[in-house]
Each structure stands twice: as structure tokens, then as C-alpha cells.
Design a protein around this motif. Sequence first.
Motif, mmCIF file in Angstrom:
data_model
loop_
_atom_site.group_PDB
_atom_site.id
_atom_site.type_symbol
_atom_site.label_atom_id
_atom_site.label_comp_id
_atom_site.label_asym_id
_atom_site.label_seq_id
_atom_site.Cartn_x
_atom_site.Cartn_y
_atom_site.Cartn_z
ATOM 1 N N GLY A 1 0.820 -1.209 0.000
ATOM 2 C CA GLY A 1 0.000 0.000 0.000
ATOM 3 C C GLY A 1 0.851 1.255 0.000
ATOM 4 O O GLY A 1 0.536 2.245 -0.667
ATOM 5 N N LYS B 1 2.452 1.620 -3.514
ATOM 6 C CA LYS B 1 1.487 2.007 -4.544
ATOM 7 C C LYS B 1 0.952 3.419 -4.344
ATOM 8 O O LYS B 1 0.226 3.939 -5.188
ATOM 9 N N ASP C 1 -1.118 4.246 -1.904
ATOM 10 C CA ASP C 1 -2.440 4.209 -1.286
ATOM 11 C C ASP C 1 -2.424 4.776 0.127
ATOM 12 O O ASP C 1 -3.461 5.164 0.669
ATOM 13 N N THR C 2 -1.246 4.798 0.772
ATOM 14 C CA THR C 2 -1.101 5.328 2.117
ATOM 15 C C THR C 2 0.298 5.895 2.256
ATOM 16 O O THR C 2 1.210 5.518 1.501
ATOM 17 N N ASP C 3 0.494 6.803 3.187
ATOM 18 C CA ASP C 3 1.830 7.312 3.468
ATOM 19 C C ASP C 3 2.246 6.977 4.896
ATOM 20 O O ASP C 3 3.192 7.541 5.432
#
Length: 222
Positions: A90, A93, A95-97
Motif C-alpha cells: 500500500g 502504490k 495508497d497510504t503514506d
Amino acid sequence: MLDALEESGLDETTLIVYVSDHGYLLDHHGRFEKHMMWEEVVRVPLVIRHPRLPPATEAALVELVDVMPTILDILDVPPVEGLDGRSLLGLLKGDTDENRDIVFSEYFHDNKAMVRTERWKYVFATGKEDLALGYETGLGPSGLDERLYDVIADPGEFNDLAEDAASAEVLREMREKLLGVFLQTDPRAQDVPDGLTTEEALEWFLEPPEESLPPAAFVNAE
């Protein structure tokens, strides 16, 4: 290697992971071995390339135990139960940091462990013996040692705040975070004696079982 993959057409189907097991300490802080807890040692390269992943650079806290579940996730292989690591897919990609609030490292031979948050690093060592594996200081056991660094204000880790009264609450919290890692991940957690202080419990966890240590001939090898 990358050129060969591209020439063969395998670059479109190959997962590449570049990683090191430790950093590069060379006379920083007057030491040169790999089993210290300075940033020069515990920060390691982690480069992951796969056709499914967009080009990106992330600064989140991760651990080497995250590499295996990440590889499995990228390759759509079912996860392995009981792993302490977590997939970074994630994060990779975009999608999150976010990933971990703290990261953990330990070196059993020197009875030493650390935890680090985005801002703070805490190192605890029992100091019951001199350094091992040929890195003896010659000064004998140092005694219990704990260190606290503000790695944002002091990225070189030159100012130990462990005895700074203004940092006493942070010190206590970081001790608890380190103990929490042991309680969650150490297979001996259920055997820790009752009634120990946080420092005493950390000392207990940092005494490795004899069967986990290498033969004495290896420890004393030059």
C-alpha cells in the motif's frame, strides 16, 4: 544485472529488491562495527522495483521484517501466518503514506536494543559484558546504559537526552514502547517474572537463551 533483464525482456515480469542487512558505520561516533544503534548503522537501503509499482520515494518507518510479506503481497502469494512484518505494498502504490509508529532493532550479543519514532530514538543496553565478536573496548562492562536522541533536532545523535530532566516523560514513554515490542514479539514473553520494573524487564529480555548464541570459538574469532 538491470541491463541483462531489459535485454532479455524479463524486466517486465521481474521483482527486484535491493536491501542491506545493516548500514555503513566507518568511524562515526568513534566506532566502526555494524552492531551499534547509530543511524549510520540502522538505516539501510530498500529499493523495490516491479511493473505494478509506480515510481516513488517514501520516507515512512519500515523494518527489514517487512520485506518478506511485501514480496509475497506483490506476487499475489498468500501471506504467512505469525509474521511480525507487514506488507509495504500500500505504501509503495501510494495508497497510504503511513506504516509504523515505531521501528525496532536489537543486538543480542551486546544485550542491546532500540526503538525509534519519527522524532525520538531510545537505546537500552544492559552493559553486563564488554562488546562481543572481536569488538571489545578493553574497558570491561560498561553497566546499564540508556540513551535518548531527538533525531529531528539532532540528526547526528550527538546530544544524549537520557539524563535531561525536561525529557524524562519522553524517556519513560520510549522505555515502555521498547518493552511493548518484547512483550508482543518475544516467545519468552509469557515467562517474564512478575513484579519487575520496566528497566528490569528489559534487562531480562536482553539476556539471550544460551542456545541462541554461536559457539565460543566463533565469538572469539579474530
